[in-house]
Structure formats: structure tokens, C-alpha cells
Design a protein around this motif. Structure first.
Motif, PDB file in Angstrom:
ATOM      1  N   ASP A  40       0.861  -1.189   0.000  1.00  0.00           N
ATOM      2  CA  ASP A  40       0.000   0.000   0.000  1.00  0.00           C
ATOM      3  C   ASP A  40       0.898   1.239   0.000  1.00  0.00           C
ATOM      4  N   CYS A  41       0.683   2.100  -0.981  1.00  0.00           N
ATOM      5  CA  CYS A  41       1.624   3.211  -1.152  1.00  0.00           C
ATOM      6  C   CYS A  41       1.666   4.141   0.064  1.00  0.00           C
ATOM      7  N   VAL A  42       0.546   4.290   0.767  1.00  0.00           N
ATOM      8  CA  VAL A  42       0.564   5.192   1.930  1.00  0.00           C
ATOM      9  C   VAL A  42       1.506   4.627   2.987  1.00  0.00           C
ATOM     10  N   VAL A  65       2.057  10.442 -10.699  1.00  0.00           N
ATOM     11  CA  VAL A  65       1.161   9.449 -10.103  1.00  0.00           C
ATOM     12  C   VAL A  65      -0.195   9.419 -10.815  1.00  0.00           C
ATOM     13  N   ASP A  66      -0.816   8.258 -10.703  1.00  0.00           N
ATOM     14  CA  ASP A  66      -2.082   8.018 -11.407  1.00  0.00           C
ATOM     15  C   ASP A  66      -2.962   7.134 -10.511  1.00  0.00           C
ATOM     16  N   PRO A  67      -3.468   7.699  -9.413  1.00  0.00           N
ATOM     17  CA  PRO A  67      -4.258   6.883  -8.474  1.00  0.00           C
ATOM     18  C   PRO A  67      -5.638   6.564  -9.046  1.00  0.00           C
ATOM     19  N   ILE A 109      -1.433  -4.796 -20.617  1.00  0.00           N
ATOM     20  CA  ILE A 109      -1.500  -5.766 -19.518  1.00  0.00           C
ATOM     21  C   ILE A 109      -2.361  -5.262 -18.377  1.00  0.00           C
ATOM     22  N   HIS A 110      -2.893  -4.044 -18.532  1.00  0.00           N
ATOM     23  CA  HIS A 110      -3.636  -3.416 -17.426  1.00  0.00           C
ATOM     24  C   HIS A 110      -4.729  -2.543 -18.044  1.00  0.00           C
ATOM     25  N   PRO A 111      -5.930  -2.594 -17.472  1.00  0.00           N
ATOM     26  CA  PRO A 111      -7.029  -1.819 -18.072  1.00  0.00           C
ATOM     27  C   PRO A 111      -6.795  -0.311 -18.088  1.00  0.00           C
ATOM     28  N   GLN A 121      -3.744   1.158 -18.440  1.00  0.00           N
ATOM     29  CA  GLN A 121      -2.370   1.356 -18.912  1.00  0.00           C
ATOM     30  C   GLN A 121      -2.240   2.639 -19.721  1.00  0.00           C
ATOM     31  N   LYS A 122      -1.408   3.542 -19.241  1.00  0.00           N
ATOM     32  CA  LYS A 122      -1.156   4.771 -19.996  1.00  0.00           C
ATOM     33  C   LYS A 122       0.015   4.523 -20.956  1.00  0.00           C
ATOM     34  N   PRO A 123       0.077   5.293 -22.045  1.00  0.00           N
ATOM     35  CA  PRO A 123       1.184   5.102 -22.988  1.00  0.00           C
ATOM     36  C   PRO A 123       2.532   5.452 -22.353  1.00  0.00           C
ATOM     37  N   LEU A 140       3.469   8.961 -23.052  1.00  0.00           N
ATOM     38  CA  LEU A 140       2.903  10.023 -22.212  1.00  0.00           C
ATOM     39  C   LEU A 140       3.843  10.316 -21.040  1.00  0.00           C
ATOM     40  N   TYR A 141       4.354   9.236 -20.410  1.00  0.00           N
ATOM     41  CA  TYR A 141       5.298   9.425 -19.304  1.00  0.00           C
ATOM     42  C   TYR A 141       6.609  10.023 -19.813  1.00  0.00           C
ATOM     43  N   GLU A 142       7.031   9.575 -20.977  1.00  0.00           N
ATOM     44  CA  GLU A 142       8.277  10.133 -21.537  1.00  0.00           C
ATOM     45  C   GLU A 142       8.136  11.640 -21.743  1.00  0.00           C
ATOM     46  N   THR A 172       3.450   6.143  -7.314  1.00  0.00           N
ATOM     47  CA  THR A 172       2.818   5.454  -6.178  1.00  0.00           C
ATOM     48  C   THR A 172       1.789   4.410  -6.613  1.00  0.00           C
ATOM     49  N   HIS A 173       1.366   4.456  -7.871  1.00  0.00           N
ATOM     50  CA  HIS A 173       0.345   3.532  -8.387  1.00  0.00           C
ATOM     51  C   HIS A 173       0.837   2.989  -9.731  1.00  0.00           C
ATOM     52  N   LEU A 174       1.744   2.041  -9.651  1.00  0.00           N
ATOM     53  CA  LEU A 174       2.531   1.601 -10.818  1.00  0.00           C
ATOM     54  C   LEU A 174       1.693   1.039 -11.960  1.00  0.00           C
ATOM     55  N   GLY A 175       0.638   0.271 -11.635  1.00  0.00           N
ATOM     56  CA  GLY A 175      -0.192  -0.341 -12.677  1.00  0.00           C
ATOM     57  C   GLY A 175       0.637  -1.203 -13.606  1.00  0.00           C
ATOM     58  N   SER A 176       0.642  -0.858 -14.891  1.00  0.00           N
ATOM     59  CA  SER A 176       1.325  -1.663 -15.911  1.00  0.00           C
ATOM     60  C   SER A 176       2.828  -1.396 -15.978  1.00  0.00           C
ATOM     61  N   GLY A 177       3.291  -0.361 -15.288  1.00  0.00           N
ATOM     62  CA  GLY A 177       4.723  -0.048 -15.302  1.00  0.00           C
ATOM     63  C   GLY A 177       5.156   0.848 -16.457  1.00  0.00           C
ATOM     64  N   ILE A 197       5.349   1.747  -6.807  1.00  0.00           N
ATOM     65  CA  ILE A 197       4.652   0.973  -5.772  1.00  0.00           C
ATOM     66  C   ILE A 197       3.330   0.480  -6.357  1.00  0.00           C
ATOM     67  N   GLU A 198       3.015  -0.789  -6.093  1.00  0.00           N
ATOM     68  CA  GLU A 198       1.741  -1.347  -6.569  1.00  0.00           C
ATOM     69  C   GLU A 198       1.197  -2.298  -5.500  1.00  0.00           C
ATOM     70  N   LYS A 199      -0.093  -2.122  -5.205  1.00  0.00           N
ATOM     71  CA  LYS A 199      -0.718  -2.918  -4.146  1.00  0.00           C
ATOM     72  C   LYS A 199      -1.075  -4.322  -4.619  1.00  0.00           C
ATOM     73  N   ASP A 200      -1.393  -4.436  -5.891  1.00  0.00           N
ATOM     74  CA  ASP A 200      -1.863  -5.716  -6.425  1.00  0.00           C
ATOM     75  C   ASP A 200      -0.656  -6.519  -6.919  1.00  0.00           C
TER      76      ASP A 200
HETATM   77  C1  LIG Z   1      -5.128   3.968 -12.478  1.00  0.00           C
HETATM   78  S1  LIG Z   1      -4.154   2.542 -12.215  1.00  0.00           S
HETATM   79  C2  LIG Z   1      -2.529   3.067 -12.709  1.00  0.00           C
HETATM   80  C3  LIG Z   1      -2.251   2.786 -14.155  1.00  0.00           C
HETATM   81  C4  LIG Z   1      -0.855   3.215 -14.586  1.00  0.00           C
HETATM   82  N1  LIG Z   1      -0.740   4.643 -14.703  1.00  0.00           N
HETATM   83  C5  LIG Z   1      -0.475   2.583 -15.914  1.00  0.00           C
HETATM   84  O1  LIG Z   1      -0.060   3.301 -16.845  1.00  0.00           O
HETATM   85  O2  LIG Z   1      -0.585   1.371 -16.025  1.00  0.00           O
HETATM   86  C6  LIG Z   1      -4.022   2.505 -10.465  1.00  0.00           C
HETATM   87  C7  LIG Z   1      -3.219   1.340  -9.906  1.00  0.00           C
HETATM   88  O3  LIG Z   1      -3.021   1.582  -8.521  1.00  0.00           O
HETATM   89  C8  LIG Z   1      -3.127   0.378  -7.805  1.00  0.00           C
HETATM   90  N2  LIG Z   1      -3.474   0.776  -6.416  1.00  0.00           N
HETATM   91  C9  LIG Z   1      -4.694   1.106  -5.926  1.00  0.00           C
HETATM   92  N3  LIG Z   1      -4.586   1.486  -4.635  1.00  0.00           N
HETATM   93  C10 LIG Z   1      -3.262   1.405  -4.315  1.00  0.00           C
HETATM   94  C11 LIG Z   1      -2.504   1.676  -3.133  1.00  0.00           C
HETATM   95  N4  LIG Z   1      -3.103   2.103  -2.019  1.00  0.00           N
HETATM   96  N5  LIG Z   1      -1.169   1.507  -3.160  1.00  0.00           N
HETATM   97  C12 LIG Z   1      -0.544   1.074  -4.295  1.00  0.00           C
HETATM   98  N6  LIG Z   1      -1.199   0.792  -5.432  1.00  0.00           N
HETATM   99  C13 LIG Z   1      -2.544   0.948  -5.456  1.00  0.00           C
HETATM  100  C14 LIG Z   1      -4.188  -0.414  -8.549  1.00  0.00           C
HETATM  101  O4  LIG Z   1      -4.027  -1.808  -8.316  1.00  0.00           O
HETATM  102  C15 LIG Z   1      -3.898  -0.019 -10.000  1.00  0.00           C
HETATM  103  O5  LIG Z   1      -3.003  -0.948 -10.592  1.00  0.00           O
END
Ligand SMILES: C[S@@+](CC[C@H](N)C(=O)[O-])C[C@H]1O[C@@H](n2cnc3c(N)ncnc32)[C@H](O)[C@@H]1O
Length: 212
Positions: free
Chosen positions: A10-12, A28-30, A139-141, A143-145, A148-150, A166-171, A187-190
Motif C-alpha cells: 500500500d503506497c501510503v 502518479v495516477d491513483p 497488460i492493465h485496463p 495502462q497509460k502510454p 505520455l510518461y516520456e 505510487t500507483h505503478l499499474g502496468s509499469g 509501488i503497486e498494491k496488487d
Molecule cells: C489507475 S491505475 C494506474 C495505471 C498506470 N498509470 C499505468 O499506466 O498502467 C491505479 C493502480 O493503482 C493500484 N493501487 C490502488 N490502490 C493502491 C494503493 N493504495 N497503493 C498502491 N497501489 C494501489 C491499482 O491496483 C492499480 O493498478
């Protein structure tokens, strides 16, 4: 040699272990707290697995930690978090292309920035679910390009900066940071998404080395 760290948790809670201003820039992209079940149903066929989304919109504690551990911030989805953010005149609009509004009901996404360099940036990267600006596997619903991050890094980062996501998602952020030579912590919770992101990152790095 750049350093890329993937942290599960958990990122917090993880951020509580970081020093003040440990990172120069957080991109970040929460979760925005909207429409996740709809996306899950609609897109599950496209992915190896679609997990139950952690759709909890971050609260005050998240933003307190984020602003403590990072000197600058780019926060996607800021229109969902205004009540937690300091005033800014400096925004990025990501235009996803003309069909995005029809497909997703939204023409693009908005990011808060803590910078005063450019009042308003507009990026254009085609992205509406099926029609994307990159051939990279999704790999993630959410997923940003990578591009875009570049672009964020090109416009706002300087050599030597340490980047936090803080919310890595697809990386996508990790790949962009590696390509442009920045140290990166994600950081990614899942756990499934974290493993997928790490594999995607490793495959991309291998490919980049072959191409080089
Ligand atoms: C909107 S997506 C991020 C997508 C990312 N920008 C990408 O390009 O793939 C948010 C991600 O945050 C993760 N997440 C949600 N709550 C979190 C937390 N408290 N700490 C870390 N990761 C968390 C979710 O599992 C999800 O993968």
C-alpha cells in the motif's frame, strides 16, 4: 546505470518509510473512483487476468505523504482530487484523440503539476482502448502510454532526478524512466499487476539492449 525499484504494498504505508523530499518528482495516477466495474466487464477479454480493482480514491493521508516525500508532483486525474490539492495554474491536458469521447465519454485526462514552467500543456497521444498510439501489449485496463510518461519527463525532469510512481499499474512510468535514464521507484498494491509490470519492464529492457 539507472536503478528501477518495484515495491509491493500500500503506497501510503510504503511512503511512511521514505525520507522528506526523497524523490525529486512524483508522477502518479491513483484510482479515480469511477466506472471500474464497467471497464472490468468490457475489457476482461483482452487481458491475461483482470483483478478486482482497488477503486478506493486516495484520501488526505495519501496526499500528505506524497507532498512530504516528493519535491514536485504531476498528478493524473486531478479533477477528482481538487479538495486535496494546493492551488495551481499549471495543468496538463492529455488529448486521447477524436474517438475517445465517443468510446469513453471523455476526450482525455487532466493532470495537476506543481511546476510553474508552463501554465498549460497539451499532449496528444491516441488512446481509446482499441485504438492506441503504441503497439505494446496491454497488460492493465488503465495502462497509460509509455510516450505520455516520456513526454512528462522530457518537459519537467532534469538529469539525476529520482522519480516516484505510487500507483505503478502496468509499469509504463518505469519503462519511460529507464529509457530516459532516470532512477525510478514504483509501488503497486496488487501483486499480479506488480509481477506483470516487472515482466513487461524486463522484456522491454532486454529488447532495448538488443536494438541498441
Ligand atoms: C489507475 S491505475 C494506474 C495505471 C498506470 N498509470 C499505468 O499506466 O498502467 C491505479 C493502480 O493503482 C493500484 N493501487 C490502488 N490502490 C493502491 C494503493 N493504495 N497503493 C498502491 N497501489 C494501489 C491499482 O491496483 C492499480 O493498478
Amino acid at each position: 546505470m539507472t536503478v528501477t525499484d518495484f515495491i509491493h504494498g500500500d503506497c501510503v504505508e510504503i511512503m511512511k518509510g521514505f525520507a522528506d523530499n526523497q524523490f525529486d518528482l512524483a508522477i502518479v495516477d491513483p484510482p479515480y473512483g469511477i466506472g471500474q466495474n464497467w471497464k472490468k466487464d468490457k475489457f476482461s477479454q483482452f487481458y491475461d487476468h483482470v483483478n478486482d480493482f482497488n477503486n478506493t480514491i486516495p484520501g488526505q493521508e495519501y496526499f500528505d505523504q506524497l507532498f512530504r516525500v516528493s519535491k514536485h508532483q504531476i498528478i493524473w486525474g486531478c479533477n477528482y482530487y481538487w479538495n486535496f490539492l494546493p492551488p495551481t495554474n499549471n495543468l496538463i491536458f492529455w488529448d486521447k484523440g477524436k474517438d475517445a469521447k465517443k468510446q469513453f465519454g471523455s476526450a482525455g485526462e487532466l493532470a495537476y503539476t506543481s511546476f510553474t514552467k508552463y501554465p498549460l500543456m497539451k499532449y496528444y497521444f491516441l488512446w481509446n482502448g482499441c485504438c492506441v498510439c503504441e503497439t505494446t501489449k496491454k497488460i492493465h485496463p488503465h495502462q497509460k502510454p509509455v510516450k505520455l510518461y516520456e513526454q512528462c519527463l522530457i518537459d519537467f525532469a532534469h538529469p539525476g532526478m529520482k522519480i516516484l510512481d505510487t500507483h505503478l499499474g502496468s509499469g509504463s512510468g518505469a519503462i519511460a524512466a529507464y529509457k530516459l535514464g532516470y532512477d525510478f521507484t514504483g509501488i503497486e498494491k496488487d501483486e499480479n499487476y506488480l509481477n506483470d509490470a516487472r515482466n513487461r519492464f524486463n522484456e522491454t529492457v532486454k529488447q532495448l539492449r538488443i536494438d541498441f
